[in-house]
Design an enzyme around this catalytic site. Structure first.
Site, PDB file in Angstrom:
ATOM      1  N   HIS A  67       0.711  -1.394  -0.045  1.00 55.73           N
ATOM      2  CA  HIS A  67      -0.048   0.072   0.163  1.00 55.73           C
ATOM      3  C   HIS A  67       0.859   1.274   0.013  1.00 55.73           C
ATOM      4  O   HIS A  67       2.080   1.125   0.532  1.00 55.73           O
ATOM      5  CB  HIS A  67      -0.986   0.033   1.200  1.00 55.73           C
ATOM      6  CG  HIS A  67      -0.415  -0.389   2.430  1.00 55.73           C
ATOM      7  ND1 HIS A  67      -0.055  -1.725   2.963  1.00 55.73           N
ATOM      8  CD2 HIS A  67       0.364   0.616   3.461  1.00 55.73           C
ATOM      9  CE1 HIS A  67       0.426  -1.738   4.212  1.00 55.73           C
ATOM     10  NE2 HIS A  67       0.698  -0.239   4.298  1.00 55.73           N
ATOM     11  N   CYS A 177     -18.241  -7.677  28.828  1.00 57.36           N
ATOM     12  CA  CYS A 177     -17.782  -8.238  30.174  1.00 57.36           C
ATOM     13  C   CYS A 177     -17.241  -7.101  30.833  1.00 57.36           C
ATOM     14  O   CYS A 177     -16.966  -5.780  30.450  1.00 57.36           O
ATOM     15  CB  CYS A 177     -16.518  -9.165  29.464  1.00 57.36           C
ATOM     16  SG  CYS A 177     -15.246  -8.581  28.719  1.00 57.36           S
TER      17      CYS A 177
END
Length: 636
Positions: A67, A177
């Site tokens: 990239h 959680c």
């Protein structure tokens, strides 16, 4: 930005030729140019090559994602190429690359290329999907495969796209959680995978440490058949009013996804009726939670909000001692030098919020927002009154139920006074009463109990401390992030606040062992595990060294009878050895990253290695070699 929107048929080559890395990149840049995304392909090619010099973008498993970000990129785009015979791209696993995606991003696109890179990496983790892409010879099929996979993994990009496409989900879910790290995402993954297996469409909102992700929209909630809440902390519930709702612990989302989904499909789930306030007060009839379960959720709501203050502040305080000079003034150790004094001041300020935040959010979990201020004051009084961690716990619950009582008392007032209740009546009477409770009823006995416990711990001999270390270390591996694990960890935090640094050391080393023991076993005793398990084992090295015990959960779920005892034995050994060597730790989290802060570091490393190796060998003995793995191992 969806992957499929960035790909152009002119920028795809499904019959690429094996070549050098430079020639492969040149071909990919040519494809990008043919897509019309570049104003100067040579400048862009240099940008891509410059990125490669920083480190190979061959991510392994036959995939490379080079990239580049450059002003010559007109608009973000992707080019793709398949080299069926493979080519050397200096990949991280030293294997040939077959599948290439080149990402181009304009200079002003911020981190767009990183977002695309993340999405590509995620969908390309699927071995079967990669094989289909490499095997296809038709560009339209190639694009369709990517589109379907991206939709499957990420869903529609925006609410508008969902509405335009008419896409709805049969079921919705929310997972959360206390720490918002591992269990949250493991439960989401488990529910998604099981729903796919059962042919059910599902979207899961995760309430993690970084905030809510994949948030459920009003349109999705309206269209869904029901909602599964797998959470150990309170979440926003009013939005689900009038819908069938299952409320359960996050562990059930991990271990019992099929049962939860089937229960919803069977149409036996009661309709949820209530506001957030009613939900927090546990007054809605369909929750059907036990008293113990409710108390645990309220406690964990406080702990989850407290942890960032404890971890950030605790590590800064520990660093203050690390960077200070003890010889200048032993009585002022931690603040002798300007830099150390700065660290200790900032860390101490953050750490001082621990008890008020704990009590405040326990109270809020019980009685919603009106209880927050009352809980904060109770927690602060516990802090200044010597009641410490235990006092703050009691203050949080006392404040919560006190405000519930005030709500009932003031419910008889005229409706015209409704607006002054949360801003005047609840805080005034709540703070006044919690103050009296803390000063006259809770602080004196709890402070005396704390003093006795501190004296007991200080007077413990080596053998007694070793036994304590064995118990705490073993507890960290019993349920790996569940109530027993959290009980040991909160005991370590409470001891940390009173200067018992050896206890925190035993707790953390005990929590590091389960993932590391499993990782070692998957590496050294490969024939005990499938290829998928061995790959998951590699991630456990990172999780174990980072003190994320939850990394062991997938293995414990699959084979609890063998995995859990192996982990407990290793963790208990590590905790006991940590006490035996006199190891200390002033930081409440961090794993290997806070090892410079450990007292007796050599002994600590021995304890960690001994516990991990013990778990590894016990697991290897208990698990039998898989008879169908020999051929697979030859290939691997």
């Amino acid at each position: 930005m969806r992957i499929i929107d960035l790909l152009n048929e002119n920028g795809i080559d499904l019959n690429g030729k094996a070549a050098s890395k430079e020639a492969t990149i040149k071909r990919l840049v040519d494809l990008m140019d043919e897509s019309g995304n570049l104003t100067d392909k040579e400048t862009y090619r240099k940008a891509v090559m410059a990125r490669e010099e920083e480190g190979s973008t061959g991510i392994g498993e036959g995939v490379a994602i080079p990239h580049g970000k450059s002003p010559v990129v007109k608009e973000a785009g992707l080019a793709a190429m398949v080299v069926k015979e493979g080519t050397d791209f200096a990949a991280l696993d030293d294997e040939p690359a077959y599948l290439f995606f080149l990402i181009a991003a304009p200079e002003a696109a911020n981190n767009l290329h990183l977002e695309v890179l993340s999405r590509l990496s995620t969908i390309l983790m699927d071995e079967e999907f990669r094989a289909k892409l490499i095997a296809t010879t038709d560009i339209k099929t190639f694009l369709k495969l990517i589109d379907e996979k991206e939709q499957q993994k990420f869903g529609s990009e925006t609410k508008k796209e969902i509405q335009d496409s008419g896409r709805t989900y049969q079921l919705l879910a929310v997972t959360a959680c206390p720490t918002g790290i591992a269990h949250t995402y493991m439960a989401a993954e488990s529910l998604e995978n099981k729903a796919k297996e059962m042919g059910v469409t599902i979207k899961v909102e995760t309430n993690g440490s970084g905030g809510a992700k994949n948030v459920l929209t009003a349109a999705e909630i309206k269209a869904a058949d029901g909602i599964i809440i797998a959470a150990d902390t309170n979440i926003e519930m009013a939005r689900f009013n009038g819908k069938p709702v299952i409320r359960t612990k996050v562990a059930d989302g991990i271990h019992k996804p099929k049962e939860l989904i089937q229960e919803m499909l069977d149409g036996k789930v009661p309709i949820y009726h209530g506001t957030d306030e009613q939900s927090a007060a546990a007054s809605s009839s369909d929750e059907q939670e036990s008293a113990g379960r409710k108390i645990y959720k309220d406690l964990m709501n406080g702990v989850s909000h407290m942890l960032p203050f404890v971890i950030g502040g605790g590590i800064l305080i520990a660093l203050a001692f690390l960077f200070d000079d003890y010889s200048i003034n032993p009585a002022n150790f931690g603040s002798n030098t300007p830099f150390a004094a700065f660290l200790k001041q900032v860390g101490g300020t953050a750490f001082a919020f621990m008890l008020p935040v704990l009590a405040g959010y326990i109270a809020m979990s019980i009685a919603d927002r009106p209880a927050l201020a009352v809980g904060f004051v109770g927690g602060m009084l516990a802090n200044t009154g010597g009641a410490g961690f235990l006092g703050a716990l009691l203050a949080g619950f006392a404040a919560g139920y006190l405000v519930l009582g005030l709500k009932k008392v003031f419910s008889k007032l005229p409706a015209s006074l409704e607006g002054i209740k949360p801003i005047l009546l609840y805080p005034f009477f709540g703070i006044l009463i919690i103050g009296a409770l803390m000063v006259f009823a809770i602080n004196p006995p709890v402070a005396a109990l704390n003093a006795w416990l501190s004296m007991l711990l200080n007077n413990m001999g080596t053998s007694s401390k070793v036994i304590l270390g064995i118990i705490l270390g073993g507890m960290m591996a019993v349920d790996m992030g569940g109530p027993v694990n959290k009980a040991a960890y909160t005991f370590g935090l409470a001891s940390l606040a009173t200067g018992q640094y050896d206890i925190m050391a035993a707790v953390m080393v005990g929590g590091m062992v389960p993932p590391l023991g499993i990782a070692l076993c998957t590496t050294i005793f490969k024939n005990r595990f499938t290829k998928k398990e061995r790959e998951a084992g590699l991630a456990n090295y990172v999780m174990g060294l980072s003190f994320i015990t939850e990394g062991a959960i997938p293995f414990a779920s699959e084979d609890p009878i063998r995995v859990i005892p192996s982990c407990i034995i290793g963790s208990a050994l590590a905790g006991g050895l940590s006490m035996f060597f006199g190891c200390t730790l002033m930081a409440p989290h961090g794993g290997i990253f806070v090892f410079p802060l450990v007292g007796s570091p050599f002994g600590y490393v021995i304890a960690l290695l001994a516990g991990s190796v013990a778990s590894m060998f016990m697991l290897a003995v208990l698990k039998k070699p898989k008879t169908d793995q020999s051929e697979e191992l030859k290939i691997a």
